[in-house]
Design a protein around this motif. Structure first.
Motif, short mmCIF file in Angstrom:
data_model
loop_
_atom_site.label_atom_id
_atom_site.label_comp_id
_atom_site.label_asym_id
_atom_site.label_seq_id
_atom_site.Cartn_x
_atom_site.Cartn_y
_atom_site.Cartn_z
N ASN A 98 20.82 -3.06 30.09
CA ASN A 98 19.56 -2.63 29.49
C ASN A 98 18.91 -3.73 28.67
OD1 ASN A 98 19.55 -0.07 30.61
ND2 ASN A 98 20.67 0.86 28.91
N ARG A 99 19.72 -4.51 27.95
CA ARG A 99 19.15 -5.60 27.14
C ARG A 99 18.47 -6.64 28.04
NH1 ARG A 99 24.36 -5.71 24.41
NH2 ARG A 99 24.67 -7.84 25.17
N GLU A 100 19.15 -7.00 29.13
CA GLU A 100 18.58 -7.99 30.05
C GLU A 100 17.31 -7.44 30.70
OE1 GLU A 100 19.55 -11.18 30.31
OE2 GLU A 100 20.97 -10.64 28.73
N HIS A 101 17.31 -6.14 31.00
CA HIS A 101 16.15 -5.49 31.60
C HIS A 101 14.94 -5.57 30.65
CE1 HIS A 101 13.99 -2.83 34.24
NE2 HIS A 101 13.84 -1.91 33.30
N PHE A 102 15.19 -5.25 29.38
CA PHE A 102 14.11 -5.35 28.38
C PHE A 102 13.57 -6.78 28.29
CE2 PHE A 102 15.64 -1.36 26.07
CZ PHE A 102 14.48 -0.66 26.32
N LYS A 103 14.48 -7.76 28.31
CA LYS A 103 14.05 -9.16 28.17
C LYS A 103 13.09 -9.56 29.29
CE LYS A 103 18.06 -10.93 25.64
NZ LYS A 103 19.21 -11.83 25.70
N LEU A 104 13.40 -9.13 30.52
CA LEU A 104 12.53 -9.46 31.65
C LEU A 104 11.15 -8.84 31.48
CD1 LEU A 104 15.03 -8.98 34.65
CD2 LEU A 104 14.07 -11.14 33.82
N LEU A 105 11.14 -7.57 30.99
CA LEU A 105 9.86 -6.87 30.82
C LEU A 105 9.04 -7.47 29.67
CD1 LEU A 105 11.23 -3.27 31.33
CD2 LEU A 105 9.76 -4.50 32.90
N VAL A 106 9.73 -7.87 28.59
CA VAL A 106 9.05 -8.46 27.43
C VAL A 106 8.36 -9.76 27.84
CG1 VAL A 106 9.50 -9.63 25.22
CG2 VAL A 106 10.45 -7.35 25.64
N GLU A 107 9.01 -10.49 28.73
CA GLU A 107 8.44 -11.76 29.21
C GLU A 107 7.08 -11.55 29.87
OE1 GLU A 107 8.09 -15.34 29.00
OE2 GLU A 107 9.91 -14.53 28.09
N GLU A 108 6.88 -10.35 30.45
CA GLU A 108 5.64 -10.06 31.19
C GLU A 108 4.49 -9.57 30.29
OE1 GLU A 108 5.52 -10.60 34.63
OE2 GLU A 108 7.45 -11.50 34.09
#
Length: 592
Positions: A98-108
């Protein structure tokens, strides 16, 4: 008392990238479990460097969270936007995925519109209140992390409605950029909601400023002197070269560890009420050492033990294979420490085993199992008894498996020490190096002994201080005496030229981990060169399993030989193996 510190070694670029405060053991010991909502301002004024700093701040906060924490990320302008729409109105476990998923979305994230903080703040409070009311989330600390370049509108009413006077939710504010116009407002929000205000003007400031919130969250623990001892989930770490000889896994310096840690607080009278956290003290424990405490010989040919944490993730299990070969190097798989029990015990479809274990209950369950052995090439149909219980003062649950029938019976015999000692010293005899016949780790003077040496010295009375497993030693002595004639027979075959051509090795194993090996062919001419050498783990007694040939034999008709072909990277040979049983009335136990 003299205390010395060590300087951390910089990497090739001269940067000290390691920060212990980012490690799971530090964060878990310094704070209690927490629910965090990260609110980030993505209005037009946040463009450029400000947005870059804001994204880095979010990622740094995410890195301070672990499996016992819950999180969501909300981006706001004049409307409220969940960075992951599927997580709308809820909290999700802050595990690695979940943390890695959030990081990818935050980048966008992109900036536009004007900032309206009120609705986003209301939404955040609603999620946290709901979680608390419904007994969801961490059931502990709750906080909102506000990342913005300034709060303009009137937001006091939101706090009046949702957070005052109890102030159950702390609000931490991060003012981004060089502008100080709205510093006062942003500071006011934090100070009136038991939080902390920091100003982040460059990327370099992020790490230090984010870490401040951990100290604030730890204050109540400090003031109440709650010295909670925490245990982390499993993780891979390298063993220092000079301690490597403690572990018999010479080749694998990467070991699965768990850390046990606790917070260290300032005891100074003048600062007691401030609740100052000085740091964290802890130690690493290789899980292999924990599993060595299980008397492997009592679990039978197919039995095994395993450890689980409070999130259902495996710490130790024979089917947990955390490493993969990348060329010649062994590397950890990406999600090796978040493998769920349901991924290895897949017959437990209704989670009749997983659920009570996660809850820390004690009990047992019977499951029909299709076990695969020999790297998945051979199936075995077994009926397994699972027994489980929690381990006091840890978040772990312990399970063990016994197979129905012969797996639930143990055969014991008795001989005198004098008789047994003579046969134990026979050159063709060895015992399981990974098992604990005697505790050689407690006293540093005993560490130089192999298990075989330790057993002999203990029985000779030369090392009376050794702590040994009396029942296992009794079985080992008995097996040594009973199998001695077989060695004489194997020798006679060779001496009288009655050996069938092509036979390279005669061998036996007993339930006490004892092995006798007779090599009829020298290393140069032997085809199966690796067979029964220390690197041939599948065919030896280890912490995880009995040898493959032993397991195949016990599932076949006793007294008949079971033949199977081996093709090890082009090296082809045949193994013939049979079970030796002892019967009493209706019951039959496996002896070797």
């Amino acid at each position: 008392m003299e205390v010395s510190g060590i300087k951390w070694t910089p990497d090739t670029n001269g940067v000290v990238a390691f920060d212990c405060r980012n490690r799971n053991w530090y964060i878990q010991a310094a704070t209690s479990p927490k629910d965090i909502i990260i609110m980030v301002d993505i209005s037009g004024s946040m463009k450029g460097l400000k947005m870059t700093i804001a994204k880095h701040t979010i990622n740094t906060i995410l890195d301070t969270l672990g499996e016992n924490d819950f999180v969501n990320v909300i981006a706001y302008t004049d409307y409220v936007r969940y960075v992951e729409p599927c997580f709308r109105g809820t909290l999700v476990q802050a595990d690695l995925d979940n943390r890695e998923h959030f990081k990818l979305l935050v980048e966008e994230l992109h900036v536009k519109g004007e900032a309206k903080i009120k609705n986003a703040m209301k939404e955040s409070f609603k999620i946290l209140n709901e979680a608390r009311m419904n007994g969801q989330g961490s059931m502990c600390n709750q906080a909102i992390m506000l990342i913005t370049d300034g709060a303009m509108e009137d937001f006091e009413s939101v706090f009046e409605e949702f957070n005052w006077p109890e102030r159950r939710v702390r609000v931490f504010t991060y003012l981004i950029g060089r502008e100080m116009t709205f510093a006062q407002n942003t500071q006011w929000i934090a100070c009136n909601n038991k939080g902390y205000y920091t100003h982040i003007s460059t990327l370099a400031d992020v790490q230090e400023n984010v870490m401040e919130y951990l100290h604030v969250l730890s204050r109540p623990m400090v003031i109440n002197h709650d010295h909670d001892i925490i245990w982390t989930e499993a993780y891979m770490d390298t063993v220092l070269p000079n301690t490597k000889e403690l572990f018999n896994t010479k080749a694998q310096s990467l070991l699965l560890m768990t850390s046990v840690a606790m917070p260290v607080f300032s005891k100074k009278k003048e600062t007691l009420s401030h609740g100052i956290l000085l740091g964290v003290v802890g130690t690493d424990i290789p899980l292999m050492e924990v599993m060595k405490l299980v008397p492997r010989y009592m679990l039978g040919a197919h039995g095994y033990a395993f450890l689980l944490n409070n999130n259902g993730y495996i710490l130790a299990h024979p089917d947990l294979r955390p490493l993969y070969k990348d060329g010649k190097k062994l590397k950890p798989k990406p999600n090796y420490n978040s493998v769920d029990l349901s991924e290895v015990e897949w017959e437990d479809t209704d989670e009749m085993l997983r659920t009570p274990m996660v809850k820390g209950e004690t009990g047992s369950i019977i499951l029909n199992i299709r076990a695969s052995v020999d790297k998945g090439k051979r199936p075995m149909y077994l009926i397994n008894n699972y027994f489980y219980t929690n381990i006091a003062e840890t978040p772990f649950s312990f399970g063990m498996v016994l197979t129905k029938g012969h797996g639930s019976l143990m055969f014991t015999g008795n001989v005198s020490v004098e008789e047994g000692l003579h046969d134990l010293t026979s050159p063709d005899l060895s015992i399981a190096s990974e098992w604990t016949y005697c505790e050689t780790d407690i006293d540093p003077d005993h560490r130089k002994y192999t298990q075989h040496q330790a057993v002999i010295r203990y029985l000779q009375g030369k090392e009376p201080d050794l702590e040994c497993d009396e029942l296992l030693l009794q079985q080992t002595l008995f097996d040594a005496v009973v199998t001695a004639p077989l060695e004489a027979y194997w020798n006679a075959l060779m001496l009288n030229d009655r050996l069938e051509s092509g036979v390279e090795t005669a061998f036996l194993g007993t339930r006490s981990g004892l092995m006798r090996i007779m090599r009829y062919a020298g290393t140069e001419i032997r085809v199966a060169k690796k067979f029964l050498t220390p690197s041939d783990k599948d065919n030896l007694f280890t912490i995880d399993h009995f040898p493959l040939w032993y397991r195949l034999a016990v599932e076949n008709t006793p007294g008949r030989f079971y033949y199977y072909a081996v093709n090890d990277k082009g090296v082809k040979y045949v193994i013939a193996t049979t079970a030796v049983t002892v019967s009493s009335g209706e019951r039959t136990a496996m002896a070797g």
